[in-house]
Structures are given as C-alpha cells and as structure tokens.
Design a protein around this motif. Sequence first.
Motif, PDB file in Angstrom:
ATOM      1  N   THR A 233       0.819  -1.223   0.000  1.00 39.18           N
ATOM      2  CA  THR A 233       0.000   0.000   0.000  1.00 39.18           C
ATOM      3  C   THR A 233       0.847   1.265   0.000  1.00 39.18           C
ATOM      4  N   LEU A 234       2.155   1.113   0.237  1.00 42.76           N
ATOM      5  CA  LEU A 234       3.028   2.287   0.332  1.00 42.76           C
ATOM      6  C   LEU A 234       3.997   2.418  -0.831  1.00 42.76           C
ATOM      7  N   LEU A 235       4.064   1.404  -1.697  1.00 43.41           N
ATOM      8  CA  LEU A 235       5.094   1.383  -2.735  1.00 43.41           C
ATOM      9  C   LEU A 235       4.957   2.503  -3.759  1.00 43.41           C
ATOM     10  N   ASP A 236       3.785   3.089  -3.924  1.00 37.48           N
ATOM     11  CA  ASP A 236       3.608   4.161  -4.905  1.00 37.48           C
ATOM     12  C   ASP A 236       4.122   5.506  -4.401  1.00 37.48           C
ATOM     13  N   ARG A 237       4.476   5.565  -3.116  1.00 36.30           N
ATOM     14  CA  ARG A 237       5.018   6.812  -2.584  1.00 36.30           C
ATOM     15  C   ARG A 237       6.473   6.964  -3.019  1.00 36.30           C
ATOM     16  N   PRO A 238       6.933   8.209  -3.288  1.00 36.78           N
ATOM     17  CA  PRO A 238       8.297   8.406  -3.799  1.00 36.78           C
ATOM     18  C   PRO A 238       9.383   7.883  -2.867  1.00 36.78           C
ATOM     19  N   GLU A 239       9.136   7.880  -1.544  1.00 36.44           N
ATOM     20  CA  GLU A 239      10.155   7.404  -0.605  1.00 36.44           C
ATOM     21  C   GLU A 239      10.463   5.914  -0.782  1.00 36.44           C
TER      22      GLU A 239
ATOM     23  N   GLN B 150      12.955   2.672  -4.286  1.00 34.46           N
ATOM     24  CA  GLN B 150      13.937   1.576  -4.327  1.00 34.46           C
ATOM     25  C   GLN B 150      13.273   0.229  -4.020  1.00 34.46           C
ATOM     26  N   LEU B 151      12.394   0.214  -3.021  1.00 37.05           N
ATOM     27  CA  LEU B 151      11.719  -1.032  -2.680  1.00 37.05           C
ATOM     28  C   LEU B 151      10.765  -1.459  -3.789  1.00 37.05           C
ATOM     29  N   LYS B 152      10.141  -0.480  -4.455  1.00 34.31           N
ATOM     30  CA  LYS B 152       9.222  -0.801  -5.545  1.00 34.31           C
ATOM     31  C   LYS B 152       9.980  -1.456  -6.699  1.00 34.31           C
ATOM     32  N   THR B 153      11.185  -0.935  -6.979  1.00 39.36           N
ATOM     33  CA  THR B 153      12.017  -1.538  -8.032  1.00 39.36           C
ATOM     34  C   THR B 153      12.395  -2.966  -7.664  1.00 39.36           C
ATOM     35  N   TYR B 154      12.739  -3.169  -6.403  1.00 35.43           N
ATOM     36  CA  TYR B 154      13.149  -4.501  -5.955  1.00 35.43           C
ATOM     37  C   TYR B 154      11.985  -5.491  -6.021  1.00 35.43           C
ATOM     38  N   LEU B 155      10.772  -5.025  -5.742  1.00 31.55           N
ATOM     39  CA  LEU B 155       9.606  -5.915  -5.680  1.00 31.55           C
ATOM     40  C   LEU B 155       8.759  -5.861  -6.955  1.00 31.55           C
ATOM     41  N   HIS B 156       9.351  -5.425  -8.059  1.00 36.84           N
ATOM     42  CA  HIS B 156       8.569  -5.187  -9.281  1.00 36.84           C
ATOM     43  C   HIS B 156       7.940  -6.456  -9.838  1.00 36.84           C
ATOM     44  N   ASP B 157       8.552  -7.632  -9.584  1.00 38.84           N
ATOM     45  CA  ASP B 157       8.031  -8.868 -10.183  1.00 38.84           C
ATOM     46  C   ASP B 157       6.845  -9.447  -9.407  1.00 38.84           C
ATOM     47  N   GLY B 158       6.519  -8.861  -8.233  1.00 37.28           N
ATOM     48  CA  GLY B 158       5.340  -9.299  -7.479  1.00 37.28           C
ATOM     49  C   GLY B 158       5.471 -10.642  -6.799  1.00 37.28           C
TER      50      GLY B 158
ATOM     51  N   ALA C  31       9.941  12.924  12.989  1.00 40.15           N
ATOM     52  CA  ALA C  31      11.290  13.205  12.510  1.00 40.15           C
ATOM     53  C   ALA C  31      11.635  12.320  11.321  1.00 40.15           C
ATOM     54  N   GLU C  32      12.293  12.887  10.320  1.00 36.92           N
ATOM     55  CA  GLU C  32      12.788  12.208   9.116  1.00 36.92           C
ATOM     56  C   GLU C  32      11.633  11.726   8.229  1.00 36.92           C
ATOM     57  N   SER C  33      11.955  11.618   6.930  1.00 40.00           N
ATOM     58  CA  SER C  33      10.892  11.282   5.973  1.00 40.00           C
ATOM     59  C   SER C  33      11.303  10.180   4.991  1.00 40.00           C
ATOM     60  N   HIS C  34      12.380   9.443   5.309  1.00 41.55           N
ATOM     61  CA  HIS C  34      12.772   8.335   4.432  1.00 41.55           C
ATOM     62  C   HIS C  34      11.831   7.153   4.651  1.00 41.55           C
ATOM     63  N   TRP C  35      11.987   6.110   3.818  1.00 40.31           N
ATOM     64  CA  TRP C  35      10.998   5.035   3.818  1.00 40.31           C
ATOM     65  C   TRP C  35      10.935   4.281   5.148  1.00 40.31           C
TER      66      TRP C  35
END
Length: 381
Positions: free
Chosen positions: A101-107, A110-118, A152-156
């Motif tokens: 549910t969070l992969l479409d967020r810009p942060e 990297q995780l979206k690229t890694y999990l692209h194959d589903g 605090a902080e806004s990374h993934w």
Amino acid sequence: PSFKLYTGNKLELLLDALAEVVSVPHESALTPEIIVVQNSGMQRWISLQLAKKLGIWANCSFLFPNAFVETLFKQALPEFDDNNRFEPRTMTWRIMKLLPTLLDRPEFSQLKTYLHDGRQLKLFQLASKIADTFDNYTLYRPSLILQWEQGAESHWQAVLWRALASEGRGMHRARMKSQVLSQMAQSSFLWPGPARRFSLFGISSLPPFHVEMVRALSSFVDVHVFLLNPCAEYWDDVLSEREIGNILKKKGKPLIARDDMHWEKGNRLLSSLGGYVRDFLWMLHDVEGEEFSLVEAPEPRSMLSCIQSDILHLRERGEGQVVPATPLSPSDDSIQIHSCHGPLREMEALYDILLKQFEKRPGLLPSDIVVMTPDIELYAP
C-alpha cells in the motif's frame, strides 16, 4: 537500595560471593530469589553449585534478560500485551500487508524496483529483514524510534515505522522502556513481588537498553552483578589493532602521528577477543555503586597459565616486552589445536582426548568439562 558489581577471573570466586548474598534470607521464606542468567546451562550450574555450598537450594526464579525486563513491563504497564504486535515474527506479516500500500510513494521507489516482479516469497524475505532491523532499533536505538513517531525524518524506514505504530494495539519495547523509566523518575514505579534484591550472574554482555533498566532499578532494590572479568587491571580504554585501524580509516589521515595518539593496546589477546566484555564493563562502571574485585592469580607454569597471567595483569610477554618469553616444556599440552577434515573427525579426536584426560586425572568429572560448538545441530548426530 544499592548497586554492587563483583568482578573476578574465576566463576568459582563469583559463585562464593553469590552464595554469601543469597544466604541472607528474605523477610518471608516464600519470597523467591531472582537471578538473571544468559542461558540454561548457567542456570543448572548455579543451582548445583549453590546446593553443594548451602546444603539446599530451592525457590529461585531464574530469568533470561528479556524475560526479566518483560516482567517489569507487565508490573508497570496495565496495557502490556503478551501477544506483542512488535515481535519480529508478527511484525513480518504486518509489514507484508503494509508495504504494497506504500510502494507508490516516492520514498519507497527503491523497494518498488526490488519488488517489481510481485513475487510473494521476495516480499516475505524483505519484510522479515526489515522486521529484524526494526526490532534491533527498539533495542539499540530506542531514541531514534521515538523520534520517528514524533515525525522526525521522511525516508521510507521512518514512514513505514509510523504506519506500523499508528495501527494501535500494543506497544514496542522502546515505548515501554520510556514509560517505565518515567515512572521510576517520578517514584511511582512498583517493584513486582516482595523480593528486595536481584542478581545478574555470568552474563558477558548486555545492550545499553538493559543496563539503563538495571541502573534505574538500583534506586528501588539491591542489584548485585557478578561479571567474569579475566583482567584485574583497568582496561575499559584498551583497543585492538583492528579498532585502531578502523578509527584511523574513519577519521582519514590523522593530524598527528599514530604513535602520539597514546592508544592503549594492553594484552593483544584480551583486546582482540574481549571487546564485548570490555564494552559491558565500561557501561557498568558508569553506574554509581560499589565494586568488589575477586582475583586468584594463576601460577605461570604452563602455556595456558602464562596466557591467563598475562591477561590478568594486562601485559605482553616476549621480545621487547617488560616480561620476557617463558621457556615451555615440549610436553606442555595445556592448549591444543587439532585441525580436522570434518565434524565427524573432530568428534573422534575429541572423544580420544577426553578418554586420555579421564585416565590422567582420576578426580576429573563430566561436570568439569565444557564442549562448545558453533552449530549444535551439525554435531548432535
């Protein structure tokens, strides 16, 4: 209430001190003695040895460090839940549910690229790794976790943690520790049970998380810590060659020569292999209390006793050192290294050595022998 640290170079010396402490009875005969240990083997050894020394040993509550801290949390926090939603295995499934549910967020690019194959297996493995990392954060970086919850902080990682924490129900140990320490500071903490003391025995290292809890508890009950320390000198500042090298690499080219930095190396074996005990000792020395040093110096007659003596007195032996090299008998077998081609051959060699030792030493008992393996499942068959 007080904090008392007992250090000694032999477990038997520490056990004598423990026996003296526990021989003082509690107000009620039904009050259990609380001893925190690191493993079941130490628990059994303490029970057997105290029974020999005191004639009888019963009504003792042996706890592992995490179980001990959980006992405090249960006492202080009515909302404590045994089914901890921040336990790594549970957190793995929660992360598996949240991540897609969070992969479409810009942060999370990297995780979206890694999990692209589903692939679900890949998602599970990633979630498991993240859960373990978060669990370590709650133990070793609790302030960081609490700062993330405040925005605090806004990374993934920070975003994902806030999503986990916002689901409600249950608290992680960083939050529970913060609340319990707050209660202790306000003197509103209630120690669980009638026991007015507890002991930590044979624990070689604890995270700062547990040390802070022990420090705070010493204001409410007597705390006795028994630590096996192979060195009788002050060695909190001793560094190994690798640590010195890492410092130089980290800081870049030093402004002054390496020899002018005045780093203490002490005994090379102690500095290279004793890092965990040194760091633990350094944290304990920072707790206000009393320290008792229990030392029995070995006679340097064999290779093993020479090494033990050098570590005890924090010295090097050999050419160019204050203590010259000691000639040893060719038959000295106090330290042996056997190079074997596999686990089965290792066990055969060990079997022969043990038979030889039992023949050489009539008074030797199986309880005097410790066999340690890196992976018991490999050697058990």
